[in-house]
Design a protein around this motif. Sequence first.
Motif, PDB file in Angstrom:
ATOM      1  N   SER A  36       0.969  -1.141  -0.067  1.00  0.00           N
ATOM      2  CA  SER A  36      -0.243  -0.064  -0.068  1.00  0.00           C
ATOM      3  C   SER A  36       0.914   1.130   0.058  1.00  0.00           C
ATOM      4  N   LYS A  37       0.460   2.399  -0.534  1.00  0.00           N
ATOM      5  CA  LYS A  37       1.090   3.405  -0.839  1.00  0.00           C
ATOM      6  C   LYS A  37       0.844   4.234   0.556  1.00  0.00           C
ATOM      7  N   GLY A  38       1.971   4.452   1.423  1.00  0.00           N
ATOM      8  CA  GLY A  38       2.099   5.379   2.589  1.00  0.00           C
ATOM      9  C   GLY A  38       1.241   4.547   3.741  1.00  0.00           C
ATOM     10  N   GLY A  39       0.594   3.540   3.602  1.00  0.00           N
ATOM     11  CA  GLY A  39      -0.160   2.947   4.518  1.00  0.00           C
ATOM     12  C   GLY A  39       0.917   2.059   5.368  1.00  0.00           C
ATOM     13  N   ALA A  40       0.161   1.327   6.546  1.00  0.00           N
ATOM     14  CA  ALA A  40       0.718   0.690   7.455  1.00  0.00           C
ATOM     15  C   ALA A  40       0.898  -0.869   6.788  1.00  0.00           C
ATOM     16  N   ALA A  41       2.011  -1.412   7.264  1.00  0.00           N
ATOM     17  CA  ALA A  41       2.139  -2.704   6.541  1.00  0.00           C
ATOM     18  C   ALA A  41       1.008  -3.779   7.203  1.00  0.00           C
ATOM     19  N   PRO A  42       0.579  -4.722   6.091  1.00  0.00           N
ATOM     20  CA  PRO A  42      -0.683  -5.632   6.406  1.00  0.00           C
ATOM     21  C   PRO A  42      -0.196  -6.257   7.923  1.00  0.00           C
ATOM     22  N   ASP A  43       1.023  -6.762   8.003  1.00  0.00           N
ATOM     23  CA  ASP A  43       1.455  -7.298   9.282  1.00  0.00           C
ATOM     24  C   ASP A  43       1.625  -6.630  10.445  1.00  0.00           C
ATOM     25  N   ALA A  44       1.379  -5.523  10.677  1.00  0.00           N
ATOM     26  CA  ALA A  44       2.041  -4.573  11.690  1.00  0.00           C
ATOM     27  C   ALA A  44       1.440  -5.176  12.756  1.00  0.00           C
ATOM     28  N   PRO A  45       2.068  -5.239  14.111  1.00  0.00           N
ATOM     29  CA  PRO A  45       1.433  -5.446  15.275  1.00  0.00           C
ATOM     30  C   PRO A  45       0.357  -4.822  15.793  1.00  0.00           C
ATOM     31  N   LYS A  46      -0.756  -5.125  16.291  1.00  0.00           N
ATOM     32  CA  LYS A  46      -1.796  -4.482  16.656  1.00  0.00           C
ATOM     33  C   LYS A  46      -1.755  -4.035  17.881  1.00  0.00           C
ATOM     34  N   VAL A  47      -2.290  -2.753  18.206  1.00  0.00           N
ATOM     35  CA  VAL A  47      -2.163  -2.191  19.464  1.00  0.00           C
ATOM     36  C   VAL A  47      -3.165  -2.849  20.609  1.00  0.00           C
ATOM     37  N   SER A  48      -2.622  -3.304  21.820  1.00  0.00           N
ATOM     38  CA  SER A  48      -3.438  -3.939  22.683  1.00  0.00           C
ATOM     39  C   SER A  48      -4.546  -2.894  23.290  1.00  0.00           C
ATOM     40  N   SER A  49      -5.818  -3.597  23.363  1.00  0.00           N
ATOM     41  CA  SER A  49      -6.871  -2.707  23.729  1.00  0.00           C
ATOM     42  C   SER A  49      -7.240  -2.969  25.283  1.00  0.00           C
ATOM     43  N   LEU A  50      -6.249  -3.558  26.012  1.00  0.00           N
ATOM     44  CA  LEU A  50      -6.283  -3.780  27.428  1.00  0.00           C
ATOM     45  C   LEU A  50      -5.831  -2.684  28.245  1.00  0.00           C
ATOM     46  N   SER A  51      -6.179  -2.061  29.271  1.00  0.00           N
ATOM     47  CA  SER A  51      -5.826  -1.061  29.926  1.00  0.00           C
ATOM     48  C   SER A  51      -4.638  -1.544  30.782  1.00  0.00           C
ATOM     49  N   LYS A  52      -4.020  -0.569  31.200  1.00  0.00           N
ATOM     50  CA  LYS A  52      -2.560  -0.910  32.015  1.00  0.00           C
ATOM     51  C   LYS A  52      -2.923  -1.463  33.253  1.00  0.00           C
ATOM     52  N   GLU A  53      -4.068  -0.974  33.928  1.00  0.00           N
ATOM     53  CA  GLU A  53      -4.472  -1.761  35.076  1.00  0.00           C
ATOM     54  C   GLU A  53      -4.835  -3.402  35.081  1.00  0.00           C
ATOM     55  N   VAL A  54      -5.552  -3.490  33.881  1.00  0.00           N
ATOM     56  CA  VAL A  54      -5.940  -5.025  33.628  1.00  0.00           C
ATOM     57  C   VAL A  54      -4.511  -5.785  33.436  1.00  0.00           C
ATOM     58  N   LYS A  55      -3.597  -5.238  32.867  1.00  0.00           N
ATOM     59  CA  LYS A  55      -2.428  -5.941  32.466  1.00  0.00           C
ATOM     60  C   LYS A  55      -1.569  -5.989  33.574  1.00  0.00           C
ATOM     61  N   ALA A  56      -1.504  -5.363  34.832  1.00  0.00           N
ATOM     62  CA  ALA A  56      -0.950  -5.241  36.088  1.00  0.00           C
ATOM     63  C   ALA A  56      -1.538  -6.119  37.054  1.00  0.00           C
ATOM     64  N   THR A  57      -2.789  -6.520  36.873  1.00  0.00           N
ATOM     65  CA  THR A  57      -3.378  -7.275  37.817  1.00  0.00           C
ATOM     66  C   THR A  57      -3.681  -8.551  37.255  1.00  0.00           C
ATOM     67  N   THR A  58      -3.542  -8.902  35.935  1.00  0.00           N
ATOM     68  CA  THR A  58      -4.148 -10.376  35.621  1.00  0.00           C
ATOM     69  C   THR A  58      -2.883 -11.060  34.838  1.00  0.00           C
ATOM     70  N   VAL A  59      -2.782 -12.426  34.572  1.00  0.00           N
ATOM     71  CA  VAL A  59      -1.896 -12.945  33.691  1.00  0.00           C
ATOM     72  C   VAL A  59      -2.707 -13.379  32.343  1.00  0.00           C
ATOM     73  N   VAL A  60      -2.472 -12.067  31.547  1.00  0.00           N
ATOM     74  CA  VAL A  60      -3.347 -12.102  30.388  1.00  0.00           C
ATOM     75  C   VAL A  60      -2.968 -13.401  29.642  1.00  0.00           C
ATOM     76  N   GLY A  61      -3.618 -14.135  28.633  1.00  0.00           N
ATOM     77  CA  GLY A  61      -3.579 -15.360  27.886  1.00  0.00           C
ATOM     78  C   GLY A  61      -3.149 -16.451  28.682  1.00  0.00           C
ATOM     79  N   ALA A  62      -3.291 -16.610  30.065  1.00  0.00           N
ATOM     80  CA  ALA A  62      -3.175 -17.853  30.700  1.00  0.00           C
ATOM     81  C   ALA A  62      -4.151 -18.542  30.877  1.00  0.00           C
TER      82      ALA A  62
END
Length: 131
Positions: A36-62
């Motif tokens: 694509s012209k000027g756009g992001a690569a199709p395999d670009a990592p997606k930004v996490s939609s989880l808040s920092k609070e949830v990440k700090a208090t839970t084991v995400v993906g376990a």
Amino acid sequence: MAMNNVRSLRIAMNSIESVRVIGTRTYAAGKAKKASKGGAAPDAPKVSSLSKEVKATTVVGANILKDGTDPKIRPDSEYPDWLWQLLDKRPALSELQRKEAEDLPFEDLKRYVKLDNRARIKENNSVRAKN
């Protein structure tokens, strides 16, 4: 009589070859990715939609259960003592061989026997291997 057998044999061989051709698996070519012209690569990592609070208090993906939730992180005092020793450096076989066997603690002596047996098995396998 012999001609009939030859004809039936030819028919059978032709049917076997046709089955081979029909039963052959082919793989589709992958789709070509368009740049694509000027756009992001199709395999670009997606930004996490989880808040920092949830990440700090839970084991995400376990979570391993279909209807379960991710486990909460507990205080360090609630985990067993052996857990904190898993990342400690343990002596290699060469270090254990340099020390006297009588001076080694029991855990290091067990490790020495295990590593020594493993090294002898590898050596015997390499000697017996056919080149």
